[in-house]
Design a protein around this motif. Structure first.
Motif, PDB file in Angstrom:
ATOM      1  N   ASP A   1       0.823  -1.199   0.000  1.00 25.86           N
ATOM      2  CA  ASP A   1       0.000   0.000   0.000  1.00 25.86           C
ATOM      3  C   ASP A   1       0.865   1.261   0.000  1.00 25.86           C
ATOM      4  OD1 ASP A   1       0.380  -1.437   2.484  1.00 25.86           O
ATOM      5  OD2 ASP A   1      -0.612   0.202   3.509  1.00 25.86           O
ATOM      6  N   GLY A   2       2.078   1.160   0.547  1.00 25.46           N
ATOM      7  CA  GLY A   2       2.984   2.291   0.471  1.00 25.46           C
ATOM      8  C   GLY A   2       3.663   2.310  -0.895  1.00 25.46           C
TER       9      GLY A   2
ATOM     10  N   PHE B   1      -0.468  -5.863  -1.754  1.00 27.45           N
ATOM     11  CA  PHE B   1      -0.648  -6.378  -0.397  1.00 27.45           C
ATOM     12  C   PHE B   1      -0.980  -5.179   0.489  1.00 27.45           C
ATOM     13  CE2 PHE B   1       2.405 -10.312  -0.638  1.00 27.45           C
ATOM     14  CZ  PHE B   1       1.898 -10.645  -1.880  1.00 27.45           C
TER      15      PHE B   1
ATOM     16  N   ASN C   1      -1.783  -3.772   3.834  1.00 32.89           N
ATOM     17  CA  ASN C   1      -1.836  -3.978   5.291  1.00 32.89           C
ATOM     18  C   ASN C   1      -2.081  -2.654   6.023  1.00 32.89           C
ATOM     19  OD1 ASN C   1       0.620  -2.801   4.923  1.00 32.89           O
ATOM     20  ND2 ASN C   1       1.843  -4.573   5.573  1.00 32.89           N
TER      21      ASN C   1
ATOM     22  N   ILE D   1      -0.406  -0.087   6.320  1.00 36.21           N
ATOM     23  CA  ILE D   1       0.725   0.398   7.130  1.00 36.21           C
ATOM     24  C   ILE D   1       2.013   0.243   6.322  1.00 36.21           C
ATOM     25  CG2 ILE D   1       1.469  -1.783   8.257  1.00 36.21           C
ATOM     26  CD1 ILE D   1       0.728   1.346  10.308  1.00 36.21           C
ATOM     27  N   TYR D   2       3.034   0.998   6.693  1.00 34.41           N
ATOM     28  CA  TYR D   2       4.372   0.749   6.172  1.00 34.41           C
ATOM     29  C   TYR D   2       5.034  -0.257   7.099  1.00 34.41           C
ATOM     30  CZ  TYR D   2       4.002   5.125   3.460  1.00 34.41           C
ATOM     31  OH  TYR D   2       3.620   6.118   2.598  1.00 34.41           O
ATOM     32  N   GLY D   3       5.116  -1.485   6.649  1.00 36.73           N
ATOM     33  CA  GLY D   3       5.692  -2.515   7.504  1.00 36.73           C
ATOM     34  C   GLY D   3       7.209  -2.389   7.592  1.00 36.73           C
TER      35      GLY D   3
HETATM   36 MG   LIG Z   1       2.001  -1.889   3.730  1.00 37.28          MG
END
Ligand SMILES: [Mg+2]
Ligand SMILES: Cc1ncc(C[n+]2csc(CCOP(=O)(O)OP(=O)(O)O)c2C)c(N)n1
Ligand SMILES: Cc1ncc(C[n+]2csc(CCOP(=O)(O)OP(=O)(O)O)c2C)c(N)n1
Ligand code: SF4
Ligand code: SF4
Ligand SMILES: [Mg+2]
Lengths: 630, 339, 630, 339
Positions: D97-98, D123, D125, D127-129
């Motif tokens: 998503d980032g 993918f 989520n 968030i920036y994993g």
């Molecule tokens: Mg992400």
């Protein structure tokens, strides 16, 4: 390393040592960074001088138990002035087999190793790539090995919690880092009270976790105190630091504080626009906590928007800042050129990491200096400033802001992964002694009733800065070449040459307001060790070692990389040899050779790690003993 | 200039020579805006025009306001920084179909979703004018241009659909030469709090002349201009061939039928519904403006403005913790004294 | 300039001259570029040597009649070898007042000026900023002024067309450039047949326009032939060019042809991914016409996608190319680093223009050399090649492709706005003599049944290139540091240092396959004039002038800027003085000083225009006459 | 490996250690794809995985196919070049998503509108994993993350709406842990000719655990999963509380009602209608997946594939002009001989 004096107390002998290097190593999930941070805090409280080196795997969690997953934290503390986290650990705490495997090569043969035997299951050994168990096959002979079942001891200590279902077994096991911390704290006579307070605070919402961690911590301490395993403990006396109020600080935190301070000192709103990237993200995180200073942070969609937003904010009259690391700085290049043409103040921070490309995101390197100098199209000079230690990031940030504001120019501020994450005690500066950064916006016409946006201050060559909202000073900026004075679009050949020269001259003019390079020289020194950025610590450490051997040497460290201090050429020419260690392949050396036509002895390593003092010591001595003038 | 003065077009006209090709649609937009701003009560000193690069992006030079001619595609990002630093200003972004949808598409959609208080005017001429005629992301399929001697094969993007997909709170469309309509839409945009995206069909007489004749040619226009008006049934066309936009029969979406056949199915336009589905469906009536094409305001909803929320948090933090003080910042965390 | 010999023919005297510089200047809408192009084609047909300099306003049309709207085209043609479009025009054709105002300062006082008096209306004079009419106020005294009502004469000639409504008056007026062309063609005895053919072809779909233009052209010619205005015409004999087949070519066209040729020579599909930008767009335009060579062009959404697509294509086994100008190259920086880490061949072309930022988009400059060298994060070396003349762009493109393919590396190819748009006669190369660029893809395991993507050729250090579709060689590339050999992600400190050194060594290895720098030196030469890129022509011109004065001088020109030819240091050290003229502020000079620790006499001008031979001549003479060794 | 061999999951599994956090949703996606590819008849040697930067973007390393782990946000552009050079390959793009919506949003929308034959798996989520937990463009309002201690104020983007606004020909959505659904959607994507965009809700257990529980928690899921199936009426929920998606009453768009109240108004899903308005309206049922949320294939239409058209033009040019020859290229235009 440990010129030990002994005194006895009860049955445990106490040995006085001058300095120790402790390294905690374990799985990414073992909490080694936290352990290290707490041990650092305890050590700071004792009043030792210290330096730290966190080292964790690249950004993703690696599988538990593998070498790729090992995370470590090294702390060097002493009763005297030190500048590096130490070359090699005197004590290695290895929480599992992979941690031992990875770090053993760094431990001197008479070093102390504390291993968590519970981390040496068959599975652990296999994941670490051990064919046989090093704890049993004799391969550790010579080391002072302390095999301790840290996990089991921890869970035993926390049995009650598990039985009462206050904690799961997993949670109980996870407290093993506190056991290790307790033990090492005992070994080095560190007070654990503050850690207890800290745990109670951290786990405020789950008191059972706080209690369990405190219990594990105390269990570790008591294990040292009561078992026969350790027959002596160590004392490291407080260092004789200059008087003042101290705190520990990492480079990124100091940098963020420096920016906040620059905002206050300038009276402008601090605007930060940036996109997360290792190891610069913490600057954004830290600043976003400082909203009560009026700080406005903007997490942009990418790095270009990060600097773009900063340029917009600068046009609006803010103290505008953006930060990133190498790849993100590359993306900002075109916009840096725009700021250059606009002649607006923007502080651009590069927390350098290993390159090229994505490179080694969590490792340190100094290889973006030439990018800072030349990484844009056209003749696009800008001032470059570098920080030399974690605490120095505070002052470097203020200096970068000073230049940006006074000269209306983008300024590149260089730090690196090592400075960003390492900590050191910081004698807090007297806030009243910080420089005045106030700026005067244009408020009316500056030329016969007209407003010329590119009219310059004759000294600094800074142009007048009029911000929207000011009636009558409406003007348009653009990236096309502008006519001297009016700032209108100009394709005139002579004007372009003149403006190009003016932009160079403005950067050169900064030299008038920077101090001469100070040289710390022994009489008879033949070798000058020159440094910039984070090599400050290793160079000071190495120079001290050389001096301890009675060999005279000189040392100087550059804060300003563009323009250089005015006396730099003279300094370079006044020694037989100039040694320039850099964590790159010779970038500053190239600039110096080109500028001064002097030979420079380069010492270049890009390993992702800071220099060891020992390697630099050897280089200095070799050069000192070499014949002739370079 | 004091508050009392009544401003005129002249107050928004800079002394710079306007440098577009004779006959370029940009002239009309410039004149319309210069004369509209005084009516809107705008002040030159608190107005900023921010543009990227392109013929259209020369716009700021001709406005006697503050202005930034920036770099290609980045105007929305740069304007966002300005808006966050200075929420008190009126900020206009002028961009082109290349500047705003090719290189700058990402900044555009992020400004829109954030709802930064920017009035974003996209001059869509379906071509790269400044670089002398390459096809753009809005060029229709098969466009023969400098880089596509055998015709373009990229499916074009519909700026209104894209903006709606990007959560824009205000989306409108208008035409360079229809001064009245243009000014009306720009007025709505100005009065909207938050990002207002306006696609302006703009004729590039030199490299792409006539692509909007379906809407600008007098004879064609009466048949093709679907003027969206809030609260009004969507009907268009000349009296003797009046059409209506209705829900698609036996399916979903909208379609065009004769008024006579519409019965009560004619859709009543409604700009402020939270759900952008109607606006989106309307945008699909014309993927490119070759036939009946809606113009006007597609969507206009209320949503908090990005920079106001940023400032809000700052104010809350100050209220909660007190105005920051460097000394206490430095002393936060564990400190110790050496004497 | 015009060492005239005279012969008479009928009542018009014919003068033989060796070379002439003609400049056509008019409004952007007056068709001056087209006029210049046609005059060039006629001149080429006569067999003169020639060089051109188109100069048009920055990208947008300026208002008709203003100075900002003036467009010009200069042609230098001669009966001998020439290298520059000429310092100053012998003949200026000014189609309106603004054109005269802008260009008059360049005309020598005895120069010939042909003005279109119809372009001197009150409005024209005002827009041009004339207070009084220069045709009447005596201010042009001394010049050989020919005031001719070109527009009226043209419309008179085309009266029939207008009357019959075949043409509008405006269309008739627009043919005035053909009148001017006809006149000047007569003056210099250029054949107009080809232009007639060309017009018939161009206006095929509107024969009345073709007829009208031809009629205007002939009217211009006849005006010269029949009126009393011109009492002599000139002949310029064919130049003694080496035998061969010739054509005219601009740099951008030659570059595109070179890329197409490199595709054919390598046997790979030529892939071009790029985003339009002045002055590089024509490369995309030209290549998109060459689809029958299998060329695939992709107009990307931005420059990053341009190089990104090229990297993807290179992974797929294409000869991958991207081009842009400075600001676009800045945007590509991060991806260039990726190509560097991937060690895949990508040719990156920078058609340099005036900077910084948007700068002067239609003007020439050499200020992106350091960006090419250092404009990326980390240690990211890559070969840099520069073209020296329009036709040389063909060979430079092939050389860049050769290095990229043989060494599996991104290569930066530098040209500039001057080379891009100027034309010169080109002796077509023998296609069979072009180098073989074929590449062997990996087809099977290269190490004990395994495939190691980073296994290198011991000579070139090029790694093996396996393309998708090859069974068994599946592998993954990435921007993270890679283990030597396997190419797996590696954070190992020693490996990173080794790989960094390898990447440098690979670029250095290119030096083994590049020729030594050739020096064209007179005996007794004290001054070496060194150049790179488009200064080739001006330097050759200046050196010739110096030699014509009997002063010995040496000259050398660099094609390779990284690595340098192996003999470069020796060459530099073998002259008293090295003069390095650059259209930047000393970028190559910096590299040379740093590399060789030799002083370099810089001569730097950034005016958006190529050097004049006269200014370089003066510099050379001054240096030659100066004392001592630098 | 010859055509005859039957491949298994193992043939698509590389020897590299998988380095995600224990419990990360990425594992499930990896396993699902590794086992699906042999079923689809894919060949390792003609499959390429291209990713950007992020946890998700580590994906290619674990596939025993060709692969490129590229730079942040640029995977769609890099993959486009590969596709144009090599239309014979199966190319998958893996992004986050980032990576795909923040820095890389523009490349994504251009790949989609061009209809490059890429299977793009995002993918999401929220968030920036990889950079340890900053909010992303899909994070819901008020997300407290590292850079937003007082909560995020950016309105999130809905990837499905955005893709539809960008003219995508195939748009789907699925969930990391629902292997069957995931594989089914990926199969549809694989079989689609052109760009296929699939949003995969993926749980980041470390930095954003549980944001998709409305769809993954067993009890909640029965109420919230709106499974779109082509040709089927859109109904969902447990037998005793079954719901239907119908045209919004007295307006436009879709809404959820009890099955009992739906009558014949229940919308029958239809993936291959040219007009994306229905798909778009469905995507608006859940701006973020906190309640009833459609999953499955939203849209799947035929449109010429970009790189095939590029190659077509090349072939046409060769057919028309004959295969090019350097000598005649050089001699094109006016030449003359000097002897
Ligand atoms: Mg992400
Ligand atoms: C980084 C960069 N890339 C490319 C260019 C060249 N360029 C300038 S404007 C433009 C496109 C203009 O098209 P559009 O935005 O539609 O504006 P128009 O001229 O049609 O109004 C391009 C490709 C540039 N100036 N900078
Ligand atoms: C040019 C650049 N900018 C920033 C980064 C740092 N970075 C790496 S991944 C990432 C975001 C990851 O988020 P997402 O794409 O959602 O992937 P996830 O890790 O959540 O799977 C960022 C900001 C980078 N590597 N390169
Ligand atoms: S090129 Fe087209 S868009 Fe640009 S100024 Fe000329 S007519 Fe207008
Ligand atoms: S941080 Fe989150 S997304 Fe990344 S590997 Fe860990 S759980 Fe997965
Ligand atoms: Mg356009």
């Amino acid at each position: 390393m440990t010129t030990a004096t002994t005194e006895s107390e009860k049955d445990v002998e106490r040995r006085q040592v001058h300095g120790v290097v402790v390294r905690f190593a374990g799985d990414s999930g073992d909490g080694m960074q936290l352990t290290g941070d707490r041990f650092t805090a305890e050590t700071a409280a004792v009043g030792n001088d210290l330096a730290t080196l966190p080292d964790y795997p690249a950004e993703i969690r690696a599988p538990a138990g593998t070498i790729a997953g090992v995370s470590s934290f090294q702390l060097h503390f002493s009763d005297h002035d030190i500048h590096t986290p130490g070359d090699a650990p005197d004590v290695l705490v290895a929480m599992n087999a992979a941690a031992l495997k990875k770090h053993l090569p760094d431990v001197p043969t008479d070093g102390t190793i504390i291993v968590n035997t519970d981390g040496f299951s068959r599975g652990n050994l296999k994941k670490a790539g051990y064919d046989s168990n090093p704890l049993e096959d004799g391969s550790l002979e010579g080391y002072r090995l302390h095999p301790i079942a840290i996990t089991s001891l921890t869970t035993t200590a926390l049995e009650d919690f598990v039985e009462s279902k206050a904690l799961t077994t997993k949670e109980a096991q996870r407290a093993k880092n506190m056991f290790a911390l307790g033990l090492v704290s005992w070994m080095y006579s560190r007070p654990i009270e503050r850690t207890i307070e800290w745990l109670e605070d951290k786990f405020g919402s789950r008191p059972e976790l706080a209690d369990a961690n405190v219990k594990a911590l105390k269990a570790g301490w008591n294990f040292g105190e009561t078992t026969e395993v350790f027959t002596f403990k160590y004392d490291v006396a407080p260092a004789e630091l200059p008087p003042g109020r101290y705190r520990n600080i990492t480079g990124n935190a100091a940098l963020a504080y420096g920016l906040v301070a620059a905002g206050e000192l300038s009276g402008l709103t601090l605007f930060y626009g940036g996109y997360p990237i290792t190891p610069a993200s913490d600057i954004l995180h830290e600043l976003s906590k400082q909203k009560h200073f009026g700080v406005r942070t903007f997490q942009a969609e990418d790095e270009i928007a990060g600097i773009g937003s900063a340029i917009g904010a600068a046009f609006g009259g803010a103290l505008a800042v953006t930060a990133s690391s190498g790849p993100g700085i590359a993306l900002k290049a075109e916009a840096v050129g725009l700021a250059n043409m606009y002649e607006l103040p923007v502080v651009i921070i590069n927390v350098m990491r290993g390159g090229p490309s994505t490179g080694l995101p969590t490792k340190t390197e100094q290889s973006d200096l030439l990018q800072a100098m030349f990484g844009r199209n056209g003749e696009s000079p800008l001032p470059v400033v570098a920080a030399s230690s974690p605490a120095d990031c505070f002052h470097a940030a203020i200096e970068a802001a000073r230049i940006a504001l006074a000269y209306r120019t983008p300024v590149m501020l260089l730090t690196d992964g090592y400075l960003a994450n390492s900590a050191e005690p910081w004698a807090l500066p007297d806030v009243d002694s910080l420089p005045d950064l106030t700026v005067e916006f244009a408020e009316g016409p500056n030329a016969d009733g007209e407003f010329l946006p590119y009219k310059r201050d004759p000294d600094t060559l800074a142009r007048d800065w009029a911000v929207p909202g000011t009636p009558g000073l409406e003007h348009r900026l653009g990236g096309l070449e502008k006519a001297d004075g009016t700032g209108h679009i100009s394709y005139d050949p002579g004007n372009h040459h003149r403006m190009t020269e003016l932009r160079h001259a403005k950067v050169a003019a900064v030299a008038k307001t920077i101090p001469d390079l100070e040289v710390d020289a022994d009489t008879g020194a033949r070798v000058l060790v020159l440094g910039w950025g984070s090599t400050y610590g290793p160079i000071r450490g190495a120079v001290k070692k050389v001096r301890d051997k009675g060999v005279p040497v000189a040392r100087a460290h550059l804060r300003h990389l563009n323009p250089f201090p005015e006396n730099l050429g003279d300094v370079l020419r006044s020694f037989d040899h100039v040694l320039l260690p850099e964590n790159n392949m010779g970038q500053l050396a190239m600039l110096l050779r080109a500028e001064f036509l002097v030979d420079i002895k380069r010492y270049n390593r890009v390993t992702g790690l800071p220099f060891r003092t020992s390697e630099l010591e050897a280089e200095i001595l070799e050069l000192h003993n070499s014949g002739g003038v370079a | 200039m004091t508050e009392a003065t009544t401003l005129t077009k002249k107050d928004f006209t800079s002394d710079q020579e306007v440098r577009w090709c004779p006959g370029c649609g940009d002239y009309a937009i410039l004149a319309a805006l210069q004369s509209l701003l005084p009516d809107l009560g705008a002040r030159p000193e608190s107005t900023v025009f921010v543009s990227g690069i392109g013929c259209s992006s020369r716009f700021p030079y001709y406005m006697d306001t503050y202005g930034m001619h920036t770099i290609h595609g980045r105007a929305p990002a740069i304007a966002t920084g300005l808006a966050v630093a200075r929420p008190d200003l009126d900020i206009w972004v002028v961009t082109g179909d290349g500047d705003g949808l090719s290189i700058g598409g990402n900044h555009l959609i992020h400004a829109l979703r954030r709802n930064v208080n920017l009035k974003i005017l996209l001059f869509n001429n379906e071509i790269y004018g400044l670089t002398k005629g390459q096809y753009s992301p809005t060029s229709r399929l098969g466009t023969v241009a400098k880089s596509t001697p055998m015709g373009s094969v990229d499916h074009p993007v519909n700026p209104v659909s894209l903006a709606l997909g990007a959560e824009a709170t205000f989306v409108g469309r208008t035409i360079d030469t229809d001064r009245k309509h243009l000014q009306e839409i720009l007025r709505h945009a100005y009065e909207h709090r938050g990002s207002a995206f306006v696609e302006i069909y703009q004729n590039c007489i030199v490299f792409n002349d006539g692509v909007f004749t379906a809407l600008t040619d007098r004879d064609a226009a009466v048949h093709n201009r679907i003027e969206l008006e809030d609260g009004q049934p969507i009907e268009f066309g000349p009296e003797d061939a009046r059409k209506a936009v209705v829900q698609r029969e036996g399916g979903f979406g909208v379609q065009i039928v004769d008024v006579a056949d519409a019965g009560d199915r004619t859709i009543v336009h409604d700009v402020d519904r939270e759900d952008p589905s109607l606006a989106f469906a309307l945008s699909r009536l014309a993927v490119t403006p070759t036939g009946p094409t809606p113009i006007g305001v597609f969507r206009k909803i209320d949503r908090p403005v990005y920079e106001e929320q940023v400032v809000d948090q700052v104010e809350q933090a100050v209220a909660r913790k007190g105005r920051g003080d460097i000394r206490s910042l430095l002393e936060s965390g564990n400190v110790w004294d050496v004497t």
